[in-house]
Design a protein around this motif. Structure first.
Motif, mmCIF file in Angstrom:
data_model
loop_
_atom_site.group_PDB
_atom_site.id
_atom_site.type_symbol
_atom_site.label_atom_id
_atom_site.label_comp_id
_atom_site.label_asym_id
_atom_site.label_seq_id
_atom_site.Cartn_x
_atom_site.Cartn_y
_atom_site.Cartn_z
ATOM 1 N N SER A 1 0.822 -0.813 -0.100
ATOM 2 C CA SER A 1 0.069 -0.163 0.284
ATOM 3 C C SER A 1 1.073 1.406 0.027
ATOM 4 O O SER A 1 -0.071 1.824 -0.604
ATOM 5 N N PHE A 2 1.924 1.419 0.580
ATOM 6 C CA PHE A 2 2.858 2.444 0.416
ATOM 7 C C PHE A 2 3.324 3.192 -0.778
ATOM 8 O O PHE A 2 3.403 4.091 -1.019
ATOM 9 N N TYR A 3 3.457 1.725 -2.280
ATOM 10 C CA TYR A 3 4.125 2.044 -3.131
ATOM 11 C C TYR A 3 2.742 2.182 -4.259
ATOM 12 O O TYR A 3 2.889 1.920 -5.162
ATOM 13 N N GLU A 4 1.102 2.462 -2.977
ATOM 14 C CA GLU A 4 0.461 2.235 -4.381
ATOM 15 C C GLU A 4 0.687 3.997 -5.353
ATOM 16 O O GLU A 4 0.518 4.546 -4.700
ATOM 17 N N ASN A 5 -0.053 3.931 -6.319
ATOM 18 C CA ASN A 5 -0.383 4.938 -7.416
ATOM 19 C C ASN A 5 1.997 5.798 -7.261
ATOM 20 O O ASN A 5 1.609 6.842 -7.980
ATOM 21 N N LYS A 6 2.176 4.875 -6.972
ATOM 22 C CA LYS A 6 3.762 4.899 -7.787
ATOM 23 C C LYS A 6 5.177 3.923 -8.571
ATOM 24 O O LYS A 6 4.484 3.112 -8.391
ATOM 25 N N GLU B 1 23.601 -15.896 -2.233
ATOM 26 C CA GLU B 1 23.851 -15.525 -3.323
ATOM 27 C C GLU B 1 22.534 -14.345 -3.652
ATOM 28 O O GLU B 1 21.286 -14.808 -3.646
ATOM 29 N N HIS B 2 22.469 -13.891 -4.973
ATOM 30 C CA HIS B 2 21.245 -13.343 -5.173
ATOM 31 C C HIS B 2 21.241 -12.541 -6.888
ATOM 32 O O HIS B 2 22.462 -12.437 -7.681
ATOM 33 N N SER B 3 20.422 -12.136 -7.546
ATOM 34 C CA SER B 3 20.329 -11.535 -8.643
ATOM 35 C C SER B 3 20.393 -9.761 -8.351
ATOM 36 O O SER B 3 20.306 -9.714 -7.906
ATOM 37 N N GLY B 4 22.044 -9.607 -9.693
ATOM 38 C CA GLY B 4 22.353 -8.223 -9.564
ATOM 39 C C GLY B 4 20.790 -7.556 -10.544
ATOM 40 O O GLY B 4 21.342 -6.291 -11.027
ATOM 41 N N MET B 5 20.038 -8.008 -11.013
ATOM 42 C CA MET B 5 18.848 -6.919 -11.901
ATOM 43 C C MET B 5 17.775 -6.344 -10.627
ATOM 44 O O MET B 5 17.464 -6.745 -10.023
ATOM 45 N N PHE B 6 17.372 -5.222 -11.458
ATOM 46 C CA PHE B 6 16.289 -4.066 -10.335
ATOM 47 C C PHE B 6 14.740 -4.744 -11.804
ATOM 48 O O PHE B 6 14.412 -5.097 -12.540
ATOM 49 N N ALA B 7 14.021 -4.497 -10.595
ATOM 50 C CA ALA B 7 12.538 -4.719 -11.400
ATOM 51 C C ALA B 7 11.309 -3.436 -11.142
ATOM 52 O O ALA B 7 11.850 -2.886 -10.241
ATOM 53 N N LEU B 8 11.335 -3.352 -12.742
ATOM 54 C CA LEU B 8 10.283 -2.242 -12.709
ATOM 55 C C LEU B 8 8.760 -2.747 -11.750
ATOM 56 O O LEU B 8 8.480 -3.264 -13.084
ATOM 57 N N VAL B 9 7.608 -1.637 -11.831
ATOM 58 C CA VAL B 9 7.380 -1.151 -10.358
ATOM 59 C C VAL B 9 6.300 -0.240 -11.663
ATOM 60 O O VAL B 9 6.585 0.484 -10.549
ATOM 61 N N ASP B 10 4.611 -0.405 -11.571
ATOM 62 C CA ASP B 10 4.332 0.326 -12.551
ATOM 63 C C ASP B 10 3.411 0.930 -11.268
ATOM 64 O O ASP B 10 3.349 0.472 -10.445
ATOM 65 N N LYS B 11 2.675 1.976 -11.084
ATOM 66 C CA LYS B 11 1.040 2.705 -10.212
ATOM 67 C C LYS B 11 0.190 1.266 -9.401
ATOM 68 O O LYS B 11 -0.133 1.823 -8.862
ATOM 69 N N LYS B 12 0.957 0.607 -10.520
ATOM 70 C CA LYS B 12 -0.630 -0.632 -9.635
ATOM 71 C C LYS B 12 -0.187 -1.615 -9.207
ATOM 72 O O LYS B 12 -1.095 -2.620 -9.321
ATOM 73 N N GLY B 13 1.508 -1.927 -9.399
ATOM 74 C CA GLY B 13 1.896 -3.459 -9.344
ATOM 75 C C GLY B 13 1.977 -3.901 -9.740
ATOM 76 O O GLY B 13 2.848 -5.387 -9.333
ATOM 77 N N ASN B 14 2.219 -3.539 -11.421
ATOM 78 C CA ASN B 14 2.954 -4.639 -12.101
ATOM 79 C C ASN B 14 3.851 -4.318 -12.490
ATOM 80 O O ASN B 14 4.695 -3.407 -12.390
ATOM 81 N N ILE B 15 4.173 -5.795 -12.686
ATOM 82 C CA ILE B 15 6.029 -5.755 -13.296
ATOM 83 C C ILE B 15 6.157 -5.675 -14.649
ATOM 84 O O ILE B 15 5.195 -6.227 -15.417
ATOM 85 N N ARG B 16 6.872 -4.572 -15.623
ATOM 86 C CA ARG B 16 6.350 -4.040 -16.311
ATOM 87 C C ARG B 16 8.098 -4.393 -16.783
ATOM 88 O O ARG B 16 9.309 -4.272 -16.707
ATOM 89 N N SER B 17 8.202 -4.069 -18.548
ATOM 90 C CA SER B 17 9.469 -4.897 -19.075
ATOM 91 C C SER B 17 9.533 -4.075 -20.481
ATOM 92 O O SER B 17 8.601 -4.366 -20.813
ATOM 93 N N ARG B 18 10.531 -3.378 -20.852
ATOM 94 C CA ARG B 18 10.598 -2.994 -22.252
ATOM 95 C C ARG B 18 10.722 -4.478 -22.821
ATOM 96 O O ARG B 18 11.218 -5.304 -22.314
ATOM 97 N N LEU B 19 11.040 -4.223 -24.252
ATOM 98 C CA LEU B 19 11.109 -5.043 -25.025
ATOM 99 C C LEU B 19 12.384 -5.176 -25.542
ATOM 100 O O LEU B 19 12.900 -3.897 -25.654
ATOM 101 N N ASP B 20 13.467 -5.776 -26.397
ATOM 102 C CA ASP B 20 14.814 -5.877 -26.823
ATOM 103 C C ASP B 20 14.376 -5.824 -28.233
ATOM 104 O O ASP B 20 13.729 -5.297 -28.695
#
Length: 209
Positions: A56-61, A160-179
């Protein structure tokens, strides 16, 4: 006559160059297509100030997720150096945030996390360094987001862990650009300058949605 034809030739070369160059210039500034690849599961952890932080902290962010640990001797410092670049790019924008989840929560208490945040230049109000139940954090990483995190006594630092970042939209969806082939990149490499530039651009796009 020779000079006249030389000028015509030069003009023709410039024209041809322009015909081929314009599509590339347009492509460079074309807004990337950013698709939805999943949903961030519900979570609730404690941040560096001892406050409970949930989805809920990240809603609309628009926000970026990473997994790290404060005693990491390898990739974490570079990841957070690049995360600070994202912080600075959108500093003052209340619609942007960052969530950094510790994969060594038994050591990374709120006090430790606050010291780490301060020493690494994390001043963004919406940047939370989160700790809590280890199994719950690992489930969020491995099952919820498919960003690997685990213990390994043979690894430097014991984790051990991934060095990747996940991008999340204002609705809580994980988003990604296309290659270039039209496939989703899924996550953004937190260690690569080109990938950091891409996520900067894509954050800007999502902030306008």
């Amino acid at each position: 006559m020779m000079k006249k034809y030389s000028y015509v030739g030069i003009a023709f070369i410039i024209l041809i160059f322009g015909i081929y160059a314009i599509p590339k210039i347009v492509a460079k500034f074309k807004t990337p297509e950013i698709i939805t690849i999943g949903k961030v599961p519900s979570f609730e952890f404690t941040n560096q100030d001892g406050k409970t932080i949930s989805n809920s902290f990240y809603e609309n962010k628009v926000y970026v997720i990473e997994f790290f640990f404060t005693t990491c001797p390898t990739i974490c410092p570079k990841m957070n150096e690049n995360m600070v670049l994202l912080q600075n790019e959108y500093y003052g924008n209340l619609d942007f945030g960052i969530a950094s989840f510790s994969i060594n929560p038994e050591y990374d208490t709120p006090k430790i996390l606050k010291e780490y945040a301060k020493s690494h230049g994390a001043t963004l109000k919406n940047w939370n360094f989160l700790t809590g139940d280890k199994e719950t954090i690992y489930n969020l990483a491995n099952k919820g987001l498919a960003l690997y995190a685990g213990e390994n006594s043979a690894a430097e630092g014991g984790f051990e862990h991934s060095g990747m970042f996940a991008l999340v939209d204002k609705k809580g969806n994980i988003r990604s650009r296309l290659d270039e082939l039209g496939n989703p990149i899924a996550f953004y490499d937190g260690l690569d300058s080109k990938s950091i530039q891409m996520i900067k651009e894509d954050i800007a796009v999502l902030l306008k949605e």
